[in-house]
Design a protein around this motif. Structure first.
Motif, PDB file in Angstrom:
ATOM      1  N   LEU A 302       0.838  -1.196   0.000  1.00 50.20           N
ATOM      2  CA  LEU A 302       0.000   0.000   0.000  1.00 50.20           C
ATOM      3  C   LEU A 302       0.873   1.246   0.000  1.00 50.20           C
ATOM      4  N   ARG A 303       0.671   2.057  -1.015  1.00 53.54           N
ATOM      5  CA  ARG A 303       1.439   3.300  -1.077  1.00 53.54           C
ATOM      6  C   ARG A 303       0.784   4.345  -0.178  1.00 53.54           C
ATOM      7  N   ASP A 304       1.401   5.472  -0.045  1.00 53.31           N
ATOM      8  CA  ASP A 304       0.839   6.660   0.626  1.00 53.31           C
ATOM      9  C   ASP A 304       0.602   6.459   2.122  1.00 53.31           C
ATOM     10  N   ASN A 305       1.281   5.487   2.714  1.00 50.16           N
ATOM     11  CA  ASN A 305       1.177   5.366   4.163  1.00 50.16           C
ATOM     12  C   ASN A 305      -0.251   5.140   4.660  1.00 50.16           C
ATOM     13  N   ARG A 306      -1.046   4.396   3.926  1.00 52.13           N
ATOM     14  CA  ARG A 306      -2.455   4.250   4.309  1.00 52.13           C
ATOM     15  C   ARG A 306      -2.768   2.863   4.893  1.00 52.13           C
ATOM     16  N   ARG A 307      -1.737   2.116   5.239  1.00 52.78           N
ATOM     17  CA  ARG A 307      -1.975   0.741   5.673  1.00 52.78           C
ATOM     18  C   ARG A 307      -2.825   0.656   6.941  1.00 52.78           C
ATOM     19  N   ALA A 308      -2.441   1.423   7.937  1.00 49.46           N
ATOM     20  CA  ALA A 308      -3.149   1.320   9.219  1.00 49.46           C
ATOM     21  C   ALA A 308      -4.614   1.722   9.044  1.00 49.46           C
ATOM     22  N   GLU A 309      -4.804   2.739   8.223  1.00 50.38           N
ATOM     23  CA  GLU A 309      -6.158   3.239   7.968  1.00 50.38           C
ATOM     24  C   GLU A 309      -7.002   2.151   7.274  1.00 50.38           C
TER      25      GLU A 309
END
Ligand code: PLP
Length: 381
Positions: A302-309
């Motif tokens: 997942l790009r853009d650091n959105r994994r946790a979300e």
């Protein structure tokens, strides 16, 4: 709404319940709990399947790695353990057991970076390290991560050029192939795990060592039983590391289904690939043409650091997801001062922040796969 777990081992049990129950009942009848007939039967069946001369059941995938390395140390050095100066190249993006086994066998792990597209060890980095430091390296442990083969043509070529052993970590790739060769039959030793969540898993811990080398096989057979042919008069520093009869009996039943289940996993992966393609923020798993991937995990980036979300959103709608692995090995305290790092491990570090594994239960229903796809598509809309 019904939850969608990463795996549903109870559903798998129900699918083959009668066979498993009667396999357990047979053990209750014969009472041969230690190295009973099922252990031999499983070893023979898997050796045929892998097309190798010897398979030896053992207590876990971790122990399979330790046993393989200890046997190699005894054979090649005539010593119980490797020396700290002996280096073994492996990936930092794996379960801790891979690196830990190297330490337990007395050697030093050298971590080199991964290929960002497949998450497997990058042969160019292995070569890079060897060109500068070839003197101390004795072997390579490629890990077929998530069920996909490493680039074995290159790894074999490098191992031949530098006279290194290859011990394959096949914990996640039972039934996987590189070209027409089963993973675990390519290196001098292949190490399998029967941890319950693996593609071929038992109802507890278990593992297996596969090899064509008679001497290694003989040594491993000794090491699992305290270190001797005669249990009461031993030669080596061994372990109590046998595969339980009961586990072997259960795994024998599950083994009948493993190819079918691997095909089902591949079908689910294909559905995910179709459903999740075309999103800027998602990188789908890349598969080598030469590999038969058995999708122990279906892992996206997942790009853009959105994994946790995204993980949180999936959790809200009852879908489990996991991060394998949040810490590369060189960041763990246990390896501090005990490992070497080649150049930098930027790709492994980046992967540990971006990967997300989705449910891939072979018996998942089609509508469950679409529920996962829809939830992710909704998130990115
Ligand atoms: C890549 C890898 N190596 C080694 C192991 C160790 O196997 P076990 O848990 O059976 O000791 C595992 C699994 O847990 C694994 O995923």
């Amino acid at each position: 709404m019904a939850k969608i777990p990463m795996l549903d081992l109870y559903a798998e049990y129900l699918y083959m319940k009668e066979e498993i129950d009667s396999a357990i009942r047979r053990c209750l009848e014969h009472q041969k709990w230690i190295l009973g007939p099922e252990v031999k039967e499983l070893e023979n069946k898997i050796a045929d399947y892998m097309e190798v001369k010897h398979c030896i059941g053992c207590s876990s995938g971790t122990d399979a790695l330790v046993l393989a390395l200890r046997a190699l140390a005894i054979r090649t050095k005539g010593k119980e353990y490797f020396d700290r100066e002996d280096e073994i190249i492996t990936t930092p993006f794996t379960f801790t057991a891979t690196g830990d086994a190297i330490l337990r066998a007395g050697a030093t792990p050298v971590f080199v970076d991964i290929d960002p597209e497949t998450f497997n060890i990058d042969p160019a980095k292995i070569m890079g390290y060897l060109k500068r430091n070839s003197g101390r390296v004795i072997g390579i442990i490629p890990v077929h991560l998530y069920g996909q083969a490493c680039e074995m043509n290159e790894i074999i070529r490098i191992a031949n050029e530098y006279d290194l052993f290859i011990v394959e970590d096949v914990a996640q790739a039972f039934g996987g192939k590189w070209l027409d060769r089963k993973l675990g039959s390519i290196g001098v030793v292949g190490c399998f795990s029967f941890f319950p969540s693996k593609n071929l898993g038992g109802f507890g811990d278990g593992g297996m060592v596969a090899t064509n080398d008679d001497q290694i096989a003989e040594l491993v057979r000794m090491l699992i039983k305290h270190g001797g042919k005669d249990k009461y008069n031993v030669e080596h520093i061994g372990y109590n590391a046998r595969l339980d009869t009961l586990q072997a009996a259960i795994i024998l039943v599950k083994f009948k289904y493993v190819d079918r289940f691997n095909e089902l996993r591949r079908g689910i992966a294909e559905a995910y690939n179709k459903g999740l393609s075309g999103f800027e923020g998602i990188v789908l798993p890349k598969v080598y043409e030469k590999a038969y991937h058995v999708y122990h995990q279906y892992t996206i980036r997942l790009r853009d650091n959105r994994r946790a979300e995204l993980q949180e959103r999936l959790r809200e709608v009852g879908i489990q997801s996991m991060v394998y692995y949040p810490y590369p090995l060189h960041k763990m305290r246990v390896f501090e001062g005990r490992c070497k790092v080649f150049e930098n491990l930027k790709e492994a570090e980046k992967a540990s922040k971006e990967v997300l594994s989705l449910p891939i239960e072979p018996l998942m229903k089609e509508e469950e796969v679409y529920r996962v796809v829809d939830a992710i598509r909704e998130f990115y809309k």
